[in-house]
Each structure stands twice: as structure tokens, then as C-alpha cells.
Design an enzyme around this catalytic site. Structure first.
Site, PDB file in Angstrom:
ATOM      1  N   GLU A 318     -11.901  -2.796  -1.940  1.00  7.92           N
ATOM      2  CA  GLU A 318     -13.228  -2.511  -2.519  1.00  7.92           C
ATOM      3  C   GLU A 318     -13.408  -1.021  -2.796  1.00  7.92           C
ATOM      4  O   GLU A 318     -13.945  -0.637  -3.838  1.00  7.92           O
ATOM      5  CB  GLU A 318     -14.345  -2.998  -1.585  1.00  7.92           C
ATOM      6  CG  GLU A 318     -14.376  -4.507  -1.343  1.00  7.92           C
ATOM      7  CD  GLU A 318     -14.458  -5.313  -2.623  1.00  7.92           C
ATOM      8  OE1 GLU A 318     -15.023  -4.831  -3.606  1.00  7.92           O
ATOM      9  OE2 GLU A 318     -13.919  -6.435  -2.645  1.00  7.92           O
ATOM     10  N   GLU A 395      -8.138  -5.398 -10.797  1.00 12.93           N
ATOM     11  CA  GLU A 395      -7.871  -6.028  -9.504  1.00 12.93           C
ATOM     12  C   GLU A 395      -6.483  -5.652  -8.987  1.00 12.93           C
ATOM     13  O   GLU A 395      -6.310  -5.367  -7.804  1.00 12.93           O
ATOM     14  CB  GLU A 395      -7.999  -7.550  -9.603  1.00 12.93           C
ATOM     15  CG  GLU A 395      -9.417  -8.042  -9.844  1.00 12.93           C
ATOM     16  CD  GLU A 395     -10.424  -7.517  -8.833  1.00 12.93           C
ATOM     17  OE1 GLU A 395     -10.082  -7.407  -7.634  1.00 12.93           O
ATOM     18  OE2 GLU A 395     -11.551  -7.187  -9.238  1.00 12.93           O
ATOM     19  N   ASP A 399      -5.729  -3.655  -5.538  1.00 17.24           N
ATOM     20  CA  ASP A 399      -4.769  -4.140  -4.539  1.00 17.24           C
ATOM     21  C   ASP A 399      -3.748  -3.057  -4.211  1.00 17.24           C
ATOM     22  O   ASP A 399      -3.425  -2.809  -3.047  1.00 17.24           O
ATOM     23  CB  ASP A 399      -4.038  -5.393  -5.055  1.00 17.24           C
ATOM     24  CG  ASP A 399      -4.901  -6.653  -4.962  1.00 17.24           C
ATOM     25  OD1 ASP A 399      -5.970  -6.596  -4.310  1.00 17.24           O
ATOM     26  OD2 ASP A 399      -4.517  -7.686  -5.553  1.00 17.24           O
TER      27      ASP A 399
HETATM   28 ZN   LIG Z   1     -11.548  -6.581  -6.530  1.00 14.86          ZN
END
Ligand SMILES: [Zn+2]
Length: 464
Positions: A318, A395, A399
Site C-alpha cells: 500500500e 499493482e 508488489d
Molecule cells: Zn495494490
């Protein structure tokens, strides 16, 4: 409409198919409803043919993607999940996908029929005549017009929403929503829509009515301001109406999270837990608000299921969204898209052909907003796909950021696996389905991407 204020979250959730969503929002004014008495079908002009083709295309292409997606299902458990998913649970996840897909088709077709009946039976002018009969000014009449259509749509979608929550989610053991919570949510949503939505809509109607050719610029300014204010106050004023937020308790988890935040100079003061278990057993985490009001929220269901290193990996993901400026990027793209739409809208809003397409004899700003929203849908479809490509790539970046920060790829991978199993995610979605619907990459792709990071990438400097 006022429930989703998360601007970067961990997990892809199966959402209502796009073609079923009412799109009456600051950025898209499209609506659906129904009508009862049959008057015989009316002829179509070119704009009507374009809109009709777009609506049907949207439904068909999603059904095609669904079919491909179901065909991908296979009995053999993918390797990384052996030992994580048991055979029963894996079968259950496939049933969950089948049931939801079929349900999506039923709701999709019923909605399609309802929209077409309403349109071709002259529902738009009928509602127009009714709201005009009160003799109010254009802004109030417009609020009534759009409000009435939204009300019909909400009424039509309720049985589906109730079935999804109390039958499907219940059957698969996710539902924890009580009738009381459900009804209260509905009521709060309605009050918020009136308190927050109506003034903005009134402003837009008034500018287009009275401000001349620069109306779109004024509207752009107030919509942007509105979006920023709502995002800013959402964590403190709006989200607590639906859930309880508590600061994370002192302990190992909090210490680990704060030290991780410190190591990347992330100004983290607020980590909250949210009682997600009030509605569902599913788990998630998200980032919300900005400026001094930003905070990271962990579902209580997430904390129950994961170890401290896994939760730190999730938090680092996040924070990665923030550090990599994904949140700023999202806000800027939203602002640009709104401006572009309003600019196009300013040309089309009083175009007679647009009104003819819906059998409206009288031109009005409020109906123009709705019809333009429907005409804009094909463009919106492509913009949406581009936005999802961006989101999926973000995303992967988040990661990577998490793995580099924690230097613990195993924790992120374990967290992703547990989330998949717990949420009964589809492990092998069809690439075309992903292309159309996924804001997050499929879990196996995420695991693969983490696995392919070489050890020295995450053992060296942290800010790459
Ligand atoms: Zn995310």
C-alpha cells in the site's frame, strides 16, 4: 456510489459487471429505468442506432469474456497452490465463479430488456412531462428528472443486490450482513446521495443553463474541487458512517509496520483496522484520503488470517502505491478525463439529434446530460480499459516495492496465496476476461513476477 473511497487497494474483488452499473456520477451521466404501458416501437435515428449498438455490444462482449473464462476452469490445482488450497475448497472457488457468472448474465439480460423497453416506449419524455408539470425552474426540474430515473434504477437493482448478498454470498459462507445493516446502508447511501450529490448536480445544471459557452470550464473546476474535498473528508466523515475504524493496537504488528514505514521515509501516522467482518468474511486492505488525512486501513478479517510479516508486506504494498505516485497519477488522470468529457458534452448537450434519439420533443440540459452519458459510453469503455492496464501495471510495481522494502518475497507471496484461498478467487482467469475486467493482475501472475525478481534486486538499495 459513496461506498468506494479506497484509492489503492490490495485485492481485486469481483464487482458488479460494468454494464449493470448506474453511471450517474460527476464523471458520467447515464441511467436506466423501466416503463409499463406498451405503445408500439418508435423509429430510430443515427445517434439512437449508435447508442443501441454500443449497449448491445457491451453486453455481448462481456458474455463472450465470461464464456471464455468459464472454459479455462480445470480440475488440476496450479502448482504454487498445492498444499495451500485443498481439493474441496478449490472446487468451491470454481462453483463460486460459475454461480456468479450465471447470475451476472441473468441480471445483465433483465437490465438490458428494461432499458430498451423504457427507451422505446417513450419513458424518457414521459418522465420529462411529469417533472415539468410541477412548473419549477430548470435546475429543480432537472434534479427531479435525474433523481426519478436514479430512483427507478435503484428500485430495479435492489432484488439483484439482495439475492447476491443473502443468497449467493450466504451460500459460499461469506455473508455476514444482517437485514438491519443492509437496510441502514441503503438509507445512508440515499441520504448521502441527496446531501452530497444533489448540490453538485444542481451546480452543473445551473452553469450549463446560465453560464454560456464557458460553462464546461466552470463545471470542470467545481467537479475537481468537489472530488478533492470528498476524497479528503471521506476517511473522517463519510466512511465512519458505514464502518467502525479503530487505530491499530500497540503490539508486534504496529511496531513492525511503523519501523517498515520509517525505513522508506513514509510519513505514516495512522494505521486503522476496519470492521469488514460486519458485512463479509472476505478480507482486504486499502489506502485512502490524502494530505494530512491519509491513512492505511486493514480489514479485521485480514489481521485474523495473516502473520505479522505477511501484514507488513501488505502494508508495504500500500505504501508502494503512495511512494510510486500512483495515487497522484490516479487523481490527475481523473481530472483530465472529466475535463475531456465536459468539453465534448458542451458541444453535444443541446444537439437536437441527441434528443430525437430518445423521442424528446423538448431540449433540456438535464436530459442532455443523461443522453450524452449514453452516447459517451463506447468511449468510456475504451478509456476504462486503458485505466485498468495502468492499474494492473501499478499493482506489479507496488508488489515489487513491497518485496524490495521488506526483503521478504516469501511473505508477500504467502499473503497473496492466503487471500486467494480465503476470497475464493479464480486462479486461472482467461486473459481476455482479465483485459476487460481486472484492475489487479491474476494472482499467479503476481506470484510469478515476484519470483522472477532476482535476489540482489531486493537485497541492494531500497529506493529503486
Ligand atoms: Zn495494490
Amino acid at each position: 456510489m459513496f461506498r468506494s473511497f479506497a484509492i489503492g487497494d490490495l485485492w481485486y474483488e469481483r464487482k458488479t459487471p460494468k454494464y449493470l452499473k448506474p453511471k450517474v456520477s460527476a464523471s458520467n451521466f447515464k441511467n436506466r429505468g423501466f416503463i409499463n404501458d406498451f405503445k408500439g416501437f418508435l423509429p430510430l435515428n443515427t445517434i439512437a442506432v449508435i447508442i443501441l449498438a454500443a449497449i448491445i455490444f457491451d453486453v455481448v462482449i462481456h458474455i463472450v469474456a465470461d464464456i471464455l473464462n468459464l472454459k479455462m476452469l480445470q480440475e488440476k490445482l496450479p502448482k504454487p497452490f498445492q498444499g495451500v488450497y485443498d481439493a474441496d475448497q478449490y472446487r468451491k472457488s470454481q462453483d463460486y465463479l460459475r454461480v456468479n457468472t450465471r447470475f451476472g448474465w441473468i441480471t445483465g439480460v433483465i437490465n438490458l430488456v428494461a432499458i430498451l423497453l423504457f427507451w422505446f416506449q417513450g419513458g424518457f419524455p414521459a418522465v420529462d412531462n411529469w417533472v415539468r408539470s410541477f412548473g419549477n425552474g430548470p435546475v429543480l426540474t432537472g434534479l427531479m428528472y435525474i433523481g426519478t430515473l436514479m430512483f427507478f434504477y435503484a428500485l430495479l437493482s435492489q432484488p439483484f443486490s439482495i439475492y447476491a448478498t443473502f443468497v449467493i454470498e450466504e451460500r459460499f459462507g461469506f455473508n455476514k450482513t444482517t437485514w438491519k445493516t443492509y437496510m441502514l446502508d441503503l438509507l445512508k447511501g440515499l441520504v448521502l446521495a441527496i446531501l452530497l450529490g444533489a448540490p453538485l448536480l444542481a451546480g452543473i445544471l445551473a452553469f450549463f443553463e446560465y453560464a454560456g459557452s464557458h460553462a464546461w470550464l466552470y463545471c470542470w473546476a467545481i467537479i475537481v474541487l468537489y472530488m478533492l474535498v470528498v476524497q479528503y473528508i471521506a476517511p473522517t466523515w463519510i466512511m465512519p458512517l458505514f464502518n467502525k475504524f479503530k487505530p491499530l493496537e500497540e503490539g508486534d504488528l504496529k511496531t513492525a509496520i511503523l519501523s517498515c514505514a520509517k525505513s522508506i521515509q513514509f510519513p505514516l501516522k495512522r494505521v486503522y483496522t476496519m470492521d469488514g467482518s460486519k458485512r463479509s468474511r472476505k478480507s482486504n486492505a486499502f489506502f485512502t484520503g490524502f494530505g494530512k488525512n491519509k491513512r492505511i486501513v486493514l480489514f479485521d478479517t485480514l489481521i485474523q488470517q495473516h502473520t505479522v510479516p505477511e501484514l507488513v508486506a501488505v502494508l508495504a504494498h500500500e505504501m508502494g502505491h503512495y511512494k510510486k505516485k500512483h495515487i497522484l497519477q490516479g487523481i490527475l488522470l481523473g481530472i483530465l478525463q472529466t475535463g475531456f468529457m465536459l468539453y465534448l458534452l458542451s458541444f453535444m448537450i443541446s444537439y437536437q439529434g441527441l434528443f430525437d434519439a430518445f423521442y424528446m420533443s423538448r431540449v433540456s440540459i438535464y436530459a442532455g446530460l443523461i443522453f450524452f452519458g449514453m452516447l459517451f459510453a463506447p468511449l468510456d469503455f475504451f478509456i476504462g480499459i486503458l485505466m485498468q492496464i495502468r492499474s494492473r501495471s501499478n499493482e506489479y510495481q507496488a508488489d515489487r516495492f513491497s518485496v524490495k522494502t521488506t526483503r521478504n518475497p516469501g511473505a508477500m507471496i504467502d499473503a497473496l496465496k492466503k487471500l486467494s484461498v480465503h476470497n475464493l478467487s479464480n486462479l486461472l482467469p482467461h486473459p481476455f476476461y482479465v483485459f476487460l475486467n481486472y484492475s489487479h493482475p491474476p494472482v499467479l501472475k503476481r506470484i510469478q513476477a515476484i519470483d522472477s525478481m532476482s535476489e540482489d534486486t531486493y537485497c541492494q538499495g531500497r529506493d529503486k
